[in-house]
Write a protein that holds these residues in place. Sequence first.
Motif, PDB file in Angstrom:
ATOM      1  N   HIS A  86     -15.101 151.839 -12.203  1.00 30.84           N
ATOM      2  CA  HIS A  86     -14.584 151.760 -13.555  1.00 30.84           C
ATOM      3  C   HIS A  86     -13.119 151.351 -13.517  1.00 30.84           C
ATOM      4  N   CYS A  87     -12.672 150.697 -14.578  1.00 27.34           N
ATOM      5  CA  CYS A  87     -11.280 150.286 -14.717  1.00 27.34           C
ATOM      6  C   CYS A  87     -10.720 150.881 -16.001  1.00 27.34           C
ATOM      7  N   PHE A  88      -9.434 151.206 -15.961  1.00 27.30           N
ATOM      8  CA  PHE A  88      -8.755 151.829 -17.091  1.00 27.30           C
ATOM      9  C   PHE A  88      -7.760 150.860 -17.708  1.00 27.30           C
ATOM     10  N   ASN A  89      -7.846 150.705 -19.029  1.00 28.30           N
ATOM     11  CA  ASN A  89      -6.955 149.824 -19.780  1.00 28.30           C
ATOM     12  C   ASN A  89      -6.326 150.584 -20.931  1.00 28.30           C
ATOM     13  N   VAL A  90      -5.146 150.127 -21.334  1.00 26.61           N
ATOM     14  CA  VAL A  90      -4.485 150.611 -22.541  1.00 26.61           C
ATOM     15  C   VAL A  90      -4.670 149.536 -23.608  1.00 26.61           C
ATOM     16  N   VAL A  91      -5.332 149.885 -24.714  1.00 27.09           N
ATOM     17  CA  VAL A  91      -5.522 148.929 -25.800  1.00 27.09           C
ATOM     18  C   VAL A  91      -4.177 148.687 -26.483  1.00 27.09           C
ATOM     19  N   SER A  92      -3.928 147.429 -26.852  1.00 25.15           N
ATOM     20  CA  SER A  92      -2.665 147.056 -27.484  1.00 25.15           C
ATOM     21  C   SER A  92      -2.938 146.271 -28.758  1.00 25.15           C
ATOM     22  N   GLY A  93      -1.872 146.037 -29.514  1.00 22.76           N
ATOM     23  CA  GLY A  93      -1.978 145.221 -30.711  1.00 22.76           C
ATOM     24  C   GLY A  93      -2.562 145.967 -31.891  1.00 22.76           C
ATOM     25  N   PRO A  94      -2.646 145.292 -33.029  1.00 19.13           N
ATOM     26  CA  PRO A  94      -3.245 145.905 -34.223  1.00 19.13           C
ATOM     27  C   PRO A  94      -4.756 146.003 -34.076  1.00 19.13           C
ATOM     28  N   GLY A  95      -5.364 146.870 -34.871  1.00 19.67           N
ATOM     29  CA  GLY A  95      -6.809 147.000 -34.840  1.00 19.67           C
ATOM     30  C   GLY A  95      -7.496 145.676 -35.112  1.00 19.67           C
ATOM     31  N   GLY A  96      -8.575 145.408 -34.372  1.00 18.64           N
ATOM     32  CA  GLY A  96      -9.344 144.190 -34.547  1.00 18.64           C
ATOM     33  C   GLY A  96      -8.886 143.013 -33.722  1.00 18.64           C
ATOM     34  N   SER A  97      -7.781 143.155 -32.977  1.00 23.66           N
ATOM     35  CA  SER A  97      -7.235 141.994 -32.259  1.00 23.66           C
ATOM     36  C   SER A  97      -7.851 141.774 -30.882  1.00 23.66           C
ATOM     37  N   GLY A  98      -8.389 142.801 -30.246  1.00 19.74           N
ATOM     38  CA  GLY A  98      -9.049 142.623 -28.955  1.00 19.74           C
ATOM     39  C   GLY A  98      -8.100 142.386 -27.801  1.00 19.74           C
ATOM     40  N   GLN A  99      -7.010 143.137 -27.738  1.00 22.06           N
ATOM     41  CA  GLN A  99      -6.040 143.013 -26.650  1.00 22.06           C
ATOM     42  C   GLN A  99      -6.022 144.295 -25.826  1.00 22.06           C
ATOM     43  N   ALA A 100      -5.709 144.157 -24.533  1.00 20.02           N
ATOM     44  CA  ALA A 100      -5.602 145.350 -23.696  1.00 20.02           C
ATOM     45  C   ALA A 100      -4.771 145.034 -22.458  1.00 20.02           C
ATOM     46  N   VAL A 101      -4.326 146.103 -21.813  1.00 18.60           N
ATOM     47  CA  VAL A 101      -3.539 146.009 -20.584  1.00 18.60           C
ATOM     48  C   VAL A 101      -4.269 146.799 -19.505  1.00 18.60           C
ATOM     49  N   LEU A 102      -4.674 146.119 -18.453  1.00 16.85           N
ATOM     50  CA  LEU A 102      -5.295 146.768 -17.296  1.00 16.85           C
ATOM     51  C   LEU A 102      -4.200 147.414 -16.449  1.00 16.85           C
ATOM     52  N   VAL A 103      -4.382 148.695 -16.133  1.00 22.21           N
ATOM     53  CA  VAL A 103      -3.453 149.375 -15.229  1.00 22.21           C
ATOM     54  C   VAL A 103      -3.996 149.196 -13.819  1.00 22.21           C
ATOM     55  N   ARG A 104      -3.238 148.477 -12.993  1.00 18.71           N
ATOM     56  CA  ARG A 104      -3.710 148.104 -11.651  1.00 18.71           C
ATOM     57  C   ARG A 104      -3.224 149.032 -10.551  1.00 18.71           C
ATOM     58  N   ALA A 105      -2.083 149.695 -10.725  1.00 14.84           N
ATOM     59  CA  ALA A 105      -1.579 150.554  -9.651  1.00 14.84           C
ATOM     60  C   ALA A 105      -0.610 151.577 -10.202  1.00 14.84           C
ATOM     61  N   LEU A 106      -0.643 152.758  -9.564  1.00 20.23           N
ATOM     62  CA  LEU A 106       0.265 153.858  -9.888  1.00 20.23           C
ATOM     63  C   LEU A 106       0.962 154.327  -8.617  1.00 20.23           C
ATOM     64  N   GLU A 107       2.153 154.866  -8.804  1.00 18.71           N
ATOM     65  CA  GLU A 107       2.792 155.692  -7.777  1.00 18.71           C
ATOM     66  C   GLU A 107       2.364 157.120  -8.060  1.00 18.71           C
ATOM     67  N   PRO A 108       1.533 157.750  -7.207  1.00 19.50           N
ATOM     68  CA  PRO A 108       1.050 159.098  -7.496  1.00 19.50           C
ATOM     69  C   PRO A 108       2.189 160.109  -7.451  1.00 19.50           C
ATOM     70  N   LEU A 109       2.203 161.023  -8.434  1.00 17.34           N
ATOM     71  CA  LEU A 109       3.302 161.981  -8.551  1.00 17.34           C
ATOM     72  C   LEU A 109       2.848 163.429  -8.461  1.00 17.34           C
ATOM     73  N   THR A 110       1.831 163.810  -9.229  1.00 17.78           N
ATOM     74  CA  THR A 110       1.353 165.190  -9.200  1.00 17.78           C
ATOM     75  C   THR A 110      -0.169 165.202  -9.139  1.00 17.78           C
ATOM     76  N   GLY A 111      -0.699 166.333  -8.659  1.00 16.95           N
ATOM     77  CA  GLY A 111      -2.148 166.467  -8.516  1.00 16.95           C
ATOM     78  C   GLY A 111      -2.686 165.717  -7.313  1.00 16.95           C
ATOM     79  N   LEU A 112      -1.856 165.542  -6.287  1.00 16.03           N
ATOM     80  CA  LEU A 112      -2.240 164.708  -5.145  1.00 16.03           C
ATOM     81  C   LEU A 112      -3.429 165.265  -4.367  1.00 16.03           C
ATOM     82  N   GLU A 113      -3.533 166.588  -4.260  1.00 14.27           N
ATOM     83  CA  GLU A 113      -4.666 167.158  -3.525  1.00 14.27           C
ATOM     84  C   GLU A 113      -5.981 166.838  -4.226  1.00 14.27           C
ATOM     85  N   ALA A 114      -6.003 166.986  -5.539  1.00 11.75           N
ATOM     86  CA  ALA A 114      -7.213 166.677  -6.303  1.00 11.75           C
ATOM     87  C   ALA A 114      -7.517 165.188  -6.242  1.00 11.75           C
TER      88      ALA A 114
END
Length: 197
Positions: A86-114
């Motif tokens: 699965h991939c996670f995206n943040v929807v952007s723009g006004p409703g009905g526009s069909g835009q999104a931003v795929l989050v490709r990488a994070l620097e892990p900060l907390t919850g590393l064991e889990a």
Amino acid sequence: MSDHERVHAAFSRPAPDLARRLIGALLVHQVPGEAEPRAGRIVETEAYLASGDPGSHSWRGQTPRNASMFARGGVAYVYRIYGLHHCFNVVSGPGGSGQAVLVRALEPLTGLEAMARDRGGHVERLLCSGPGRIVQALGLGPEHDGAPLTGGPLRVQLGEPLPLQRLTVGRRIGLGRGEDMALRFCLRGSPWLSRPG
């Protein structure tokens, strides 16, 4: 403008603007039953446009699969890729526009064991260095498709925008169509990227 309206306005901007703005923001998931939230700093994104973008899921219009992509900016769009991840995206723009931003990488900060447990014991460098890895590490799934990201257990916390000189911009990765568009944004020099920026 109320604080609530300001938050929504931040996510209602065009996908390329939000993709730049998300670099340095925090993605946080408070998994039920876990004392510590799983969180990381966003270091790599890709924008998918409302029109003229053959690499976007919205290219041919709204379907049951991509319906969340047509919501008002500030919700999650989660989809399965290659029948495996699965991939996670943040929807952007006004409703009905069909835009999104795929989050490709994070620097892990907390919850590393889990994160490591759900990623099969992978070393910290590989916990969140790719879209499928982020979803596994943060305990996300298809049930989060359409979830609001402006508060609650799954949220994006925007900080101050980073200066442009701290970012790199390049072509998106792994697309058959629309890969030549310069819509990938990275934190310059980050060791957490899915691929060098």
